[in-house]
Design a protein around this motif. Structure first.
Motif: not given
Length: 481
Positions: A442-447
């Protein structure tokens, strides 16, 4: 949906659960190439298909598991109801085996030949296939459905070859796969399934476009089909035990990919990122003499590992072309099991890597170029590659493992999504997830988590090199200028 992975599931699969207790359950089994035929080329060749081409045939230069086994006098047989083996783009697979058996009628298999239209439902959600409506008239009883026939034929093959050693039997059931078609008795196991239309067995490959009750219904219809498949899987296990062929036989149970049934607001597969619903697969292995029986293994595995595992178990040298890792080392030398990542994807879409803790879904550049398919046989699912691009197709010797001249076909759009309206829009953003803390992704860490992303970029770069990806893949993914 399997209780051996999720004890809280509502789906009834008692035979797979029983088998898992006797066998070894793998918790970090990951997809390789997707979807159906690319996954099968992975299995038969022990290397990834998706880096070089999309859905397609066995190539003349492929070194396959059945062919190597045959060279060492091990008899090979496949029994299947997977109709894509017999369509354009599925050439050469079953022909790798000594013998093969095909049980007709699944999906759009052009089997029952009638000029007139079949009886069609008056109201429906999703797709209704005219051909399938004719095909299904051929199985008024459960045992006449294609997947039950596949399992029954495997039981017959074992009886006919009782007591024989040195064989490789591939039992490949198409189910659970749309159309989610089951006898009514299985739907009664999921009694509260309700639908306000006459028919819903094939969702559209798109964002969810039906009411909540219909989503609930299609999930339970899928569950019912999985329960029927589990029953016939159980018959296969019972037959092996009855014939005293169970204890000393290596058995591998897995699948090719997952499927969205409303999760993340998706139906189907192919057009979205390879999230865990699609990419994190079941794998249950019964090693001979019950080695590792009842244990759970958290080492990284993929279906490209099946070929080297079977060859090592058979005492056969593993060909240099194979990129998978043998699981036999988990018995004999687990500290030196070398696989520590899984590389996976659809051809010409995102390229993905996981170490079991992070999963990194790397999107291509905005033009998705440069991108090519490399093949001797320019067929893909239901069509030919390069139509309309003939002046741009080149030939040459592009892959270092073969001297065969190849077509290099430019890709303007991935062939696997030419039947969906959203194109590449669902994979245009790179995603990074910490599976230890966020398995639901659920939590996009890209960037955001730059250290983790840099680690994953280096892992992806290394993986592309080790799997001999065509050089332009890194450029397409923005990993080099």
């Amino acid at each position: 949906m399997l209780s051996c992975y999720n004890p809280e599931t509502f789906v009834k699969t008692p035979n797979i659960l029983s088998f898992s207790k006797e066998a070894t359950t793998f918790d970090q089994h990951w997809i390789g190439s997707a979807p159906c035929m690319p996954a099968r080329r992975d299995i038969l060749c022990g290397r990834l298909n998706f880096l070089e081409r999309s859905w397609g045939p066995i190539e003349p230069f492929d070194v396959t598991l059945p062919s190597v086994l045959k060279e060492h006098d091990i008899f090979t047989h496949i029994t299947t109801d997977h109709c894509h083996y017999f369509r354009l783009g599925g050439e050469g697979y079953v022909q790798q085996f000594n013998t093969w058996d095909y049980h007709r009628g699944q999906e759009g298999d052009p089997w029952v030949s009638r000029i007139d239209d079949p009886a069609m439902p008056k109201s429906s959600y999703g797709k209704v296939r005219r051909q399938y409506q004719w095909n299904r008239t051929k199985w008024p009883k459960e045992e006449e459905y294609p997947s039950p026939r596949t399992f029954a034929s495997a039981c017959d093959w074992l009886k006919d070859n009782q007591g024989k050693d040195d064989f490789f039997l591939m039992v490949e059931a198409f189910d659970p796969h749309e159309p989610f078609d089951v006898p009514e008795e299985y739907m009664k196991l999921y009694e509260d399934a309700k639908l306000d239309r006459e028919y819903f067995e094939i969702p559209d490959y798109d964002r969810v476009n039906v009411p909540d009750d219909a989503v609930d219904y299609i999930q339970k219809r899928y569950a019912a089909l999985l329960t029927m498949t589990d029953k016939w899987f159980g018959k296969l296990i019972d037959q092996l035990k009855e014939l005293d062929m169970y204890e000393d036989t290596l058995m591998i149970m897995t699948t090719d990919h997952g499927y969205f049934l409303g999760e993340r607001d998706y139906f189907g597969k192919n057009y979205m990122h390879l999230y865990n619903e699609l990419a994190h697969l079941p794998l249950i292995v019964k090693f001979p003499k019950n080695e590792l029986g009842g244990q759970r293994i958290s080492k990284i595995t993929q279906n490209i590992d099946i070929m080297p595992t079977v060859l090592e178990a058979s005492g056969i040298a593993i060909p240099d072309s194979v990129k998978g890792s043998s699981w036999m080392k988990l018995i004999h030398d687990p500290q030196h099991y070398e696989k520590n990542y899984a590389l996976f994807g659809y051809h010409a879409m995102a390229v993905n890597v996981t170490d079991g803790h992070y999963v990194y879904l790397r999107s291509p550049n905005s033009e998705n170029k440069p991108c090519y398919e490399y093949t001797c046989i320019p067929t893909t699912i239901r069509k030919y590659l390069g139509k309309g691009l003939e002046p741009q197709i080149e030939t040459g010797r592009y892959l270092k493992r073969t001297e065969y001249p190849l077509y290099r076909v430019p890709v303007n759009a991935p062939s696997i999504i030419d039947n969906v309206s959203c194109g590449m829009s669902e994979v245009k953003a790179t995603k990074l997830f910490n599976l230890d803390n966020d398995y639901a992704e659920k939590i996009n860490l890209a960037g955001v988590d730059h250290q983790a992303e840099e680690y994953c970029i280096k892992l992806l770069d290394k993986a592309l090199d080790e799997h001999e990806a065509p050089a332009e893949q890194k450029q397409r993914l923005g990993l080099k200028d």
